[in-house]
Design a protein around this motif. Structure first.
Motif, PDB file in Angstrom:
ATOM      1  N   ASP A 153      14.422  16.632  48.734  1.00 57.22           N
ATOM      2  CA  ASP A 153      14.892  16.225  47.411  1.00 57.22           C
ATOM      3  C   ASP A 153      14.488  17.246  46.370  1.00 57.22           C
ATOM      4  N   PHE A 154      15.306  17.297  45.348  1.00 55.03           N
ATOM      5  CA  PHE A 154      14.976  18.124  44.195  1.00 55.03           C
ATOM      6  C   PHE A 154      13.963  17.356  43.347  1.00 55.03           C
ATOM      7  N   GLU A 155      12.845  18.000  43.075  1.00 56.71           N
ATOM      8  CA  GLU A 155      11.745  17.293  42.411  1.00 56.71           C
ATOM      9  C   GLU A 155      11.516  17.753  40.975  1.00 56.71           C
ATOM     10  N   ASP A 190      20.733  16.103  43.962  1.00 56.71           N
ATOM     11  CA  ASP A 190      21.189  17.462  43.640  1.00 56.71           C
ATOM     12  C   ASP A 190      22.689  17.505  43.358  1.00 56.71           C
ATOM     13  N   LEU A 191      23.440  16.560  43.947  1.00 54.86           N
ATOM     14  CA  LEU A 191      24.899  16.550  43.808  1.00 54.86           C
ATOM     15  C   LEU A 191      25.372  15.518  42.785  1.00 54.86           C
ATOM     16  N   GLN A 192      24.445  15.068  41.941  1.00 53.76           N
ATOM     17  CA  GLN A 192      24.769  13.999  41.001  1.00 53.76           C
ATOM     18  C   GLN A 192      25.911  14.389  40.065  1.00 53.76           C
ATOM     19  N   PHE A 193      25.934  15.647  39.655  1.00 51.66           N
ATOM     20  CA  PHE A 193      26.941  16.104  38.694  1.00 51.66           C
ATOM     21  C   PHE A 193      27.958  17.061  39.335  1.00 51.66           C
ATOM     22  N   ALA A 194      28.061  17.008  40.656  1.00 49.27           N
ATOM     23  CA  ALA A 194      29.004  17.905  41.339  1.00 49.27           C
ATOM     24  C   ALA A 194      30.447  17.588  40.983  1.00 49.27           C
ATOM     25  N   GLY A 195      30.711  16.360  40.535  1.00 46.04           N
ATOM     26  CA  GLY A 195      32.075  16.016  40.129  1.00 46.04           C
ATOM     27  C   GLY A 195      32.552  16.763  38.901  1.00 46.04           C
ATOM     28  N   LEU A 196      31.626  17.378  38.140  1.00 49.83           N
ATOM     29  CA  LEU A 196      32.010  18.159  36.964  1.00 49.83           C
ATOM     30  C   LEU A 196      32.546  19.540  37.347  1.00 49.83           C
ATOM     31  N   LEU A 197      32.296  19.958  38.563  1.00 50.95           N
ATOM     32  CA  LEU A 197      32.574  21.341  38.944  1.00 50.95           C
ATOM     33  C   LEU A 197      34.052  21.567  39.246  1.00 50.95           C
TER      34      LEU A 197
END
Length: 403
Positions: A153-155, A190-197
Motif C-alpha cells: 500500500d501507498f503510505e 494508489d488507483l483512487q484517482f485513476a479515472g481522471l487520467l
C-alpha cells in the motif's frame, strides 16, 4: 419398215432432247457429243531431297518455338518466385526488432502537492511513453532503497520507495486494456484517482467489434474437453479458445485465426509471445514496467540477454543533441534524472564508484539547449527528449550494423 420406224423415233427423240437441252448435240457415243474434258495434271517428278530439307527446317523451327515457350514459362516462374520472396521479405521487414527503454526515478511523484496531482503526473509519463512507442519503463529509486515489487500500500507522500511503487502501479494500470483491468487490478488506494487520467488508446486497446490480428486476453477458469485449449476473454462478444492449456488468470497475447466461422460459438486463436506483434507485424504493443532498486540496477537487471547496446543520459550539462550521431542498435535506453538530476542517483548508489554520471552512458546529451527556464520537470524532459531523439533514432535504426 421396222428399221425405218426405229430411226424416225430415234431422230424424234434427239430433236426433243435438243429442244429441251440446248447444249445437247447428238446421242451418246455419237460424233456430236458435247462433253468437257478435265485438264490433265502434267506429270512431275518429286524432289525428295528438297522435301526432306523443308521438313527438316520446319521441324527445327517447331523445336525452337517449343524451346522459347519453355524458356518463357521458366522466366515467368522465376518472376513469380522473386515476387513471392519480395513479398515475404516485405512482410518480414514490417516487424520492428529494436526496442526503446526509458528509466526515470519514482521520486518525481514526491514533487506533486496532492494525490490527484500525483496520479495525473503518472498519467503524463504513461501518455508520453505510449506516444513515442517506448517498450519498457524502468522506475528506479534514486535514494537506493530496495523496492522490486508493486505489491503493498501507498503510505503517504514523502515515504521513500513508496513513490516508485505507486508510479509503477499506475503505469501498469494504464497500459492494461480496459476490458482486462478488473481481472488484474483490484481496488487500491494508489488507483483512487485513476479515472481522471486520459486513456493511452494504444493499438492493443481494442474496442468490442474492432478487427485485429492480435488481442490481449485473460485465461478463464472454465472446464475444457481433453486435448482442447483454454478459453480466453479477449474483450470480444465471443470467447477465444487457444491452442493449449494454461493456468486461469494469466494474461496472454492471442493471434486470432482467419477465416473464422461466423456461426461458431467461440473463436479460435494461438498464444504468442507479447513481443510477437512488434517483431512480426511492426505493431506497438504497449510497454512493460520494471522496478530497479538503484541506478546501477537499471543496467544490471536488464531483461535483454545482450543488454542495452545504446545508453543515453539526459542532462543540461551534456553535449547538444543536435550534433549527436547515434550508432545502429538493438536495445536503447534513455535515462532521466529527478529533481536533483542524475548526480543524486549516482551519489547514493552503493555499486557505483564514480561521481560523474556521464561516464555511465554512451551519450550524455542536453536535449533542450538554450532552455528558457532554470529547471525542466521530468515529465517535460520526457516529451522534449523523445521528440529531439526521434529523428536520430530513426536514422540509427536504418543504418546497417557492423556486425
Amino acid at each position: 419398215m421396222a428399221d425405218g420406224g426405229a430411226a424416225k423415233r430415234s431422230k424424234a427423240l434427239q430433236v426433243g432432247l435438243a429442244r429441251r437441252f440446248p447444249g445437247y448435240r447428238g446421242g451418246p457415243g455419237g460424233p456430236g457429243r458435247n462433253h468437257r474434258s478435265l485438264p490433265q495434271a502434267p506429270d512431275r517428278k518429286v524432289d525428295w531431297r528438297r522435301w526432306k530439307q523443308e521438313r527438316k527446317a520446319e521441324k527445327k523451327k517447331w523445336k525452337e518455338m517449343k524451346l522459347l515457350k519453355k524458356l518463357e514459362k521458366q522466366r515467368m516462374q522465376e518472376l513469380e518466385e522473386q515476387q513471392a520472396e519480395k513479398q515475404e521479405e516485405q512482410k518480414e521487414d514490417k516487424g520492428r526488432h529494436h526496442t526503446l527503454s526509458v528509466a526515470l526515478p519514482g521520486s518525481i511523484l514526491n514533487n506533486a502537492q496532492s494525490p490527484e496531482l500525483r496520479t495525473y503526473l503518472a498519467g503524463q509519463i504513461a501518455r508520453a511513453c505510449a506516444i513515442f512507442c517506448v517498450d519498457e519503463i524502468v522506475v528506479f529509486d534514486e535514494h537506493g532503497e530496495d523496492v522490486k515489487t508493486v505489491e503493498g500500500d501507498f503510505e503517504g507522500i514523502g515515504r521513500r520507495g513508496k513513490a516508485c511503487v505507486q508510479l509503477a502501479r499506475i503505469l501498469q494500470y494504464l497500459e492494461c486494456p480496459q476490458y482486462l483491468r478488473k481481472s488484474f487490478f483490484p481496488k487500491h488506494e494508489d488507483l483512487q484517482f485513476a479515472g481522471l487520467l486520459n486513456p493511452l488508446d494504444s493499438p492493443h486497446h481494442m474496442r468490442v467489434d474492432e478487427d485485429s490480428e492480435y488481442r490481449e486476453g485473460v485465461v478463464l477458469d472454465r472446464p475444457t474437453k481433453p486435448g482442447r485449449g483454454s478459453f480466453v476473454n479477449c474483450g470480444m462478444r465471443k470467447e477465444v479458445q487457444i491452442d493449449r492449456q494454461l493456468n486461469p488468470g494469466l494474461r496472454v497475447t492471442v493471434r486470432l485465426e482467419e477465416p473464422q466461422k461466423p456461426e461458431a460459438k467461440v473463436r479460435k486463436g494461438t498464444v504468442v509471445s507479447s513481443h510477437h506483434p512488434r517483431t512480426v507485424s511492426g505493431l506497438y504493443w504497449g510497454y512493460s514496467v520494471r522496478l530497479a532498486s538503484c541506478l546501477s540496477a537499471v543496467f544490471s537487471e536488464c531483461p535483454f540477454k545482450e543488454g542495452y547496446d545504446l545508453s543515453i543520459g539526459t542532462s543540461e550539462r551534456g553535449s547538444s543533441v543536435d550534433q549527436a550521431t547515434l550508432p545502429s542498435f538493438r536495445h536503447a535506453l534513455v535515462v532521466f534524472g529527478g529533481l536533483e538530476g542524475l548526480e543524486a542517483g549516482v551519489d547514493v548508489d552503493p555499486n557505483l564508484e564514480v561521481t560523474d554520471p556521464s561516464v555511465l552512458f554512451d551519450f550524455y546529451l542536453n536535449t533542450c539547449p538554450g532552455q528558457g527556464s532554470r529547471t525542466i520537470r521530468t515529465e517535460e524532459a520526457l516529451l522534449i527528449s523523445l521528440s529531439a531523439l526521434r529523428p536520430h533514432i530513426d536514422k540509427a535504426v536504418k543504418t546497417p550494423s557492423d556486425s
